[in-house]
Design an enzyme around this catalytic site. Structure first.
Site, PDB file in Angstrom:
ATOM      1  CB  ALA A  24      85.777  53.031  99.752  1.00  0.00           C
ATOM      2  CD  GLU A  49      83.989  46.541  84.678  1.00  0.00           C
ATOM      3  OE1 GLU A  49      84.974  47.286  84.635  1.00  0.00           O
ATOM      4  OE2 GLU A  49      83.726  45.713  83.785  1.00  0.00           O
ATOM      5  CB  ILE A  81      83.717  39.571  83.345  1.00  0.00           C
ATOM      6  CG1 ILE A  81      83.139  38.162  83.398  1.00  0.00           C
ATOM      7  CG2 ILE A  81      85.104  39.571  82.704  1.00  0.00           C
ATOM      8  CD1 ILE A  81      82.957  37.517  82.025  1.00  0.00           C
ATOM      9  N   GLY A 106      66.941  35.026  87.895  1.00  0.00           N
ATOM     10  CA  GLY A 106      67.238  36.473  87.892  1.00  0.00           C
ATOM     11  C   GLY A 106      68.204  36.893  86.795  1.00  0.00           C
ATOM     12  CE  LYS A 155      74.888  42.515  78.635  1.00  0.00           C
ATOM     13  NZ  LYS A 155      74.436  41.172  79.009  1.00  0.00           N
TER      14      LYS A 155
HETATM   15  P1  NAP Z   1      64.647  43.924  87.975  1.00  0.00           P
HETATM   16  O1  NAP Z   1      64.842  42.765  88.852  1.00  0.00           O
HETATM   17  O2  NAP Z   1      63.533  43.951  87.015  1.00  0.00           O
HETATM   18  O3  NAP Z   1      64.566  45.204  88.926  1.00  0.00           O
HETATM   19  C1  NAP Z   1      64.270  46.466  88.456  1.00  0.00           C
HETATM   20  C2  NAP Z   1      63.966  47.360  89.625  1.00  0.00           C
HETATM   21  O4  NAP Z   1      63.667  48.654  89.112  1.00  0.00           O
HETATM   22  C3  NAP Z   1      62.776  46.916  90.471  1.00  0.00           C
HETATM   23  O5  NAP Z   1      63.104  47.026  91.817  1.00  0.00           O
HETATM   24  C4  NAP Z   1      61.690  47.906  90.119  1.00  0.00           C
HETATM   25  O6  NAP Z   1      60.841  48.261  91.205  1.00  0.00           O
HETATM   26  C5  NAP Z   1      62.505  49.119  89.784  1.00  0.00           C
HETATM   27  N1  NAP Z   1      61.761  50.015  88.890  1.00  0.00           N
HETATM   28  C6  NAP Z   1      61.261  49.718  87.669  1.00  0.00           C
HETATM   29  N2  NAP Z   1      60.628  50.798  87.175  1.00  0.00           N
HETATM   30  C7  NAP Z   1      60.755  51.750  88.104  1.00  0.00           C
HETATM   31  C8  NAP Z   1      60.283  53.057  88.223  1.00  0.00           C
HETATM   32  N3  NAP Z   1      59.574  53.595  87.233  1.00  0.00           N
HETATM   33  N4  NAP Z   1      60.615  53.750  89.330  1.00  0.00           N
HETATM   34  C9  NAP Z   1      61.339  53.198  90.337  1.00  0.00           C
HETATM   35  N5  NAP Z   1      61.790  51.950  90.285  1.00  0.00           N
HETATM   36  C10 NAP Z   1      61.491  51.235  89.206  1.00  0.00           C
HETATM   37  O7  NAP Z   1      65.968  44.209  87.114  1.00  0.00           O
HETATM   38  P2  NAP Z   1      67.463  43.729  87.425  1.00  0.00           P
HETATM   39  O8  NAP Z   1      67.619  42.328  86.949  1.00  0.00           O
HETATM   40  O9  NAP Z   1      67.830  44.059  88.814  1.00  0.00           O
HETATM   41  O10 NAP Z   1      68.275  44.630  86.390  1.00  0.00           O
HETATM   42  C11 NAP Z   1      68.494  45.994  86.626  1.00  0.00           C
HETATM   43  C12 NAP Z   1      69.449  46.520  85.550  1.00  0.00           C
HETATM   44  O11 NAP Z   1      70.676  45.791  85.644  1.00  0.00           O
HETATM   45  C13 NAP Z   1      68.945  46.304  84.126  1.00  0.00           C
HETATM   46  O12 NAP Z   1      69.333  47.383  83.337  1.00  0.00           O
HETATM   47  C14 NAP Z   1      69.670  45.041  83.672  1.00  0.00           C
HETATM   48  O13 NAP Z   1      69.879  45.006  82.287  1.00  0.00           O
HETATM   49  C15 NAP Z   1      70.975  45.195  84.383  1.00  0.00           C
HETATM   50  N6  NAP Z   1      71.682  43.949  84.639  1.00  0.00           N
HETATM   51  C16 NAP Z   1      71.042  42.902  85.203  1.00  0.00           C
HETATM   52  C17 NAP Z   1      71.735  41.735  85.469  1.00  0.00           C
HETATM   53  C18 NAP Z   1      71.057  40.548  86.068  1.00  0.00           C
HETATM   54  O14 NAP Z   1      71.692  39.487  86.136  1.00  0.00           O
HETATM   55  N7  NAP Z   1      69.820  40.641  86.528  1.00  0.00           N
HETATM   56  C19 NAP Z   1      73.092  41.643  85.157  1.00  0.00           C
HETATM   57  C20 NAP Z   1      73.743  42.746  84.593  1.00  0.00           C
HETATM   58  C21 NAP Z   1      73.027  43.905  84.336  1.00  0.00           C
HETATM   59  P3  NAP Z   1      59.781  47.219  91.815  1.00  0.00           P
HETATM   60  O15 NAP Z   1      60.637  46.176  92.475  1.00  0.00           O
HETATM   61  O16 NAP Z   1      58.993  48.009  92.767  1.00  0.00           O
HETATM   62  O17 NAP Z   1      59.017  46.670  90.655  1.00  0.00           O
HETATM   63  N1  HSE Z   2      69.923  39.751  80.949  1.00  0.00           N
HETATM   64  C1  HSE Z   2      71.340  39.884  80.912  1.00  0.00           C
HETATM   65  C2  HSE Z   2      71.968  38.560  80.579  1.00  0.00           C
HETATM   66  C3  HSE Z   2      71.815  40.358  82.248  1.00  0.00           C
HETATM   67  O1  HSE Z   2      71.268  37.538  80.632  1.00  0.00           O
HETATM   68  O2  HSE Z   2      73.140  38.521  80.253  1.00  0.00           O
HETATM   69  C4  HSE Z   2      73.269  40.721  82.233  1.00  0.00           C
HETATM   70  O3  HSE Z   2      73.474  41.881  81.498  1.00  0.00           O
END
Ligand code: NAP
Ligand code: HSE
Length: 436
Positions: A33, A129, A136, A187, A205
């Protein structure tokens, strides 16, 4: 070295991975960075939850205000899933003068116009991204590296959870519910996995990619989509017998009469790159008029691959690169695209159809007659002899057709299902050809 103070909103699967990279690999990130990315705050909903990471004292908070009110924090990774409060948080962060990085495709597909308008009006940026394809770098490639091209088509496996489930069923005969539970434990899945398995997550997407590649502002709910409910374990076996695998494919294909867009379980010949994408991996084939065919493959879900994309966006934002691309892209702006959408029923495909039919004289000719009446030509038929007493009266009949239009295939399928000798349960899937 100068410091950019950053924060994370949401310390779940992805947020925890982002914190790990920031805290454990600070030197490496600083080299890339040209400045230190200093993790100042991280907010969660439930402060009492046991977390899989040890943060330095004073970082974790349950109050977003501590980030909004801190003028020193410049870049925030917003990693709360779903629509609300994610949308409100993003607006609040932009209003508070922060540049936002997110992995949340749902909020972009639903509220992209409002969020990008607001960011532009405030002179702020949104980088996303990680919202498509996990690790990817497909957004950067489509929006920057292919800018000399007219993109002709995009076809991809865009949901890791559903691809993991299909792979487990296909390779190990796993039960659907067990495979889904594993995907959640690893996860990959959304908090509510319905959108992973019914094609909605892939459609969100696809809407983002279609917007970047073709300039169309399509509402993701208008994209025809089907998910894993459209076929059964038996279909994976019949497809294998025919030399195919079934994958949940998102398609954007530019035709003379409009853009074809859909998400559907599709048969792909074994050995073709998309057919061999396993587990939570995603892949996208892109065809550009100058560059030709490109294939992107990598982990589409999971903690560190997704965090890798988020942190790369944070670095680009801190280094000032996002600002240049964000303004040039005019995302979700009111600039109209000349490309319209092709109605789904006008799209062309070969089809796989599976029926349960009475094992009696004349049934096959009734079915082939209906297909012929709708102008659908048959490429092959498989009917196995009954293997058990239970199957004596009803046997599976699998038909592969030549290319037909979707409307004709649907009408023929409906008509066949109404035959007395055919049970209501039937499956109709698209078949992807090498030339398409
Ligand atoms: P997750 O494990 O469910 O984590 C969500 C986090 O958000 C938790 O830490 C939760 O807090 C927090 N949260 C929820 N409501 C909240 C609120 N009202 N105020 C403050 N914090 C709050 O979700 P994730 O899998 O990390 O995914 C996060 C985002 O990335 C989503 O949009 C998902 O679609 C995207 N994504 C995920 C992946 C994947 O492989 N998991 C891949 C690509 C994109 P607490 O822990 O206290 O409950
Ligand atoms: N829930 C999504 C998946 C996370 O399984 O592809 C990545 O966006």
């Amino acid at each position: 070295m100068e410091k950019t103070r950053v924060a994370i909103v949401g310390m779940g699967t992805v947020g925890t991975g982002v914190a790990r990279l920031l805290l454990d690999h600070g030197d490496r990130l600083a080299r890339h960075a040209g400045r230190v990315l200093w993790l100042e705050k991280a907010t969660v909903r439930d402060l009492s939850k046991v977390r899989n990471i040890r943060l330095p004292d004073g970082i974790l908070t349950g109050d977003l205000q501590t980030i909004l009110a801190n003028p020193e924090i410049e870049v925030v990774a917003m990693l709360v899933g779903g629509l609300e409060p994610a949308r409100t948080y993003m607006l609040q962060l932009l209003e508070a003068g922060k540049d936002v990085v997110t992995a949340n495709k749902a909020v972009l597909a639903e509220h992209g116009e409002e969020l990008f308008d607001r960011a532009r009006a405030l002179g702020r940026t949104i980088a996303f991204e990680a919202s498509v394809g996990g690790g990817i770098p497909i957004i950067a490639n489509i929006s920057q590296c292919f800018s000399a091209n007219q993109i002709l088509s995009l076809r991809g496996i865009l949901n890791g959870t559903s691809n993991y489930i299909i792979s487990q069923m296909d390779e190990q005969g796993a039960d659907y519910a067990v495979a889904l539970k594993h995907a959640q434990e690893l996860g990959y899945a959304e908090a509510d996995p319905t959108m992973d398995v019914d094609g909605s997550d892939a459609a969100q997407k696809l809407a983002i990619l279609a917007h970047l590649a073709f300039g169309v502002r399509v509402k993701w709910r208008e994209i025809y989509r089907r998910g894993l409910e459209a076929f059964q374990l038996a279909d994976l076996k019949y497809a294998a017998e025919l030399g195919y695998r079934i994958k949940l494919i998102a398609t954007a294909h530019l035709q003379e009469n409009g853009l074809e867009l859909h998400v559907s379980p599709t048969l792909i010949r074994r050995g073709r790159p998309l057919a061999e994408v396993r587990g939570a991996y995603n892949a996208v084939t892109v065809v550009g008029d100058a560059v030709g065919d490109m294939f992107f493959h990598g982990q589409g879900a999971g903690q560190m691959p997704t965090a890798s994309a988020v942190v790369a966006d944070m670095i680009d934002t801190a280094a000032g690169r996002t600002d240049i691309t964000f303004r040039r892209l005019e995302l979700w702006s009111d600039r109209e695209s000349k490309i319209g959408l092709l109605p789904y029923e006008q799209t062309l495909s070969r089809y796989y159809m599976r029926f349960f039919v009475a094992d009696e004289p004349g049934v096959l000719s009734q079915i082939t007659g209906i297909l012929g009446k709708h102008g659908i030509s048959i490429a092959s038929i498989i009917q196995h002899e009954p293997t058990s007493q239970l199957q004596l009266r009803q046997v599976p009949l699998v038909i592969m057709t030549h290319e037909a239009n979707e409307k004709a295939a649907s009408l023929a399928n409906e008509e066949i299902r109404k035959l007395e000798s055919v049970s209501q349960e039937s499956v109709k899937l698209r078949v992807m050809e090498a030339s398409r």
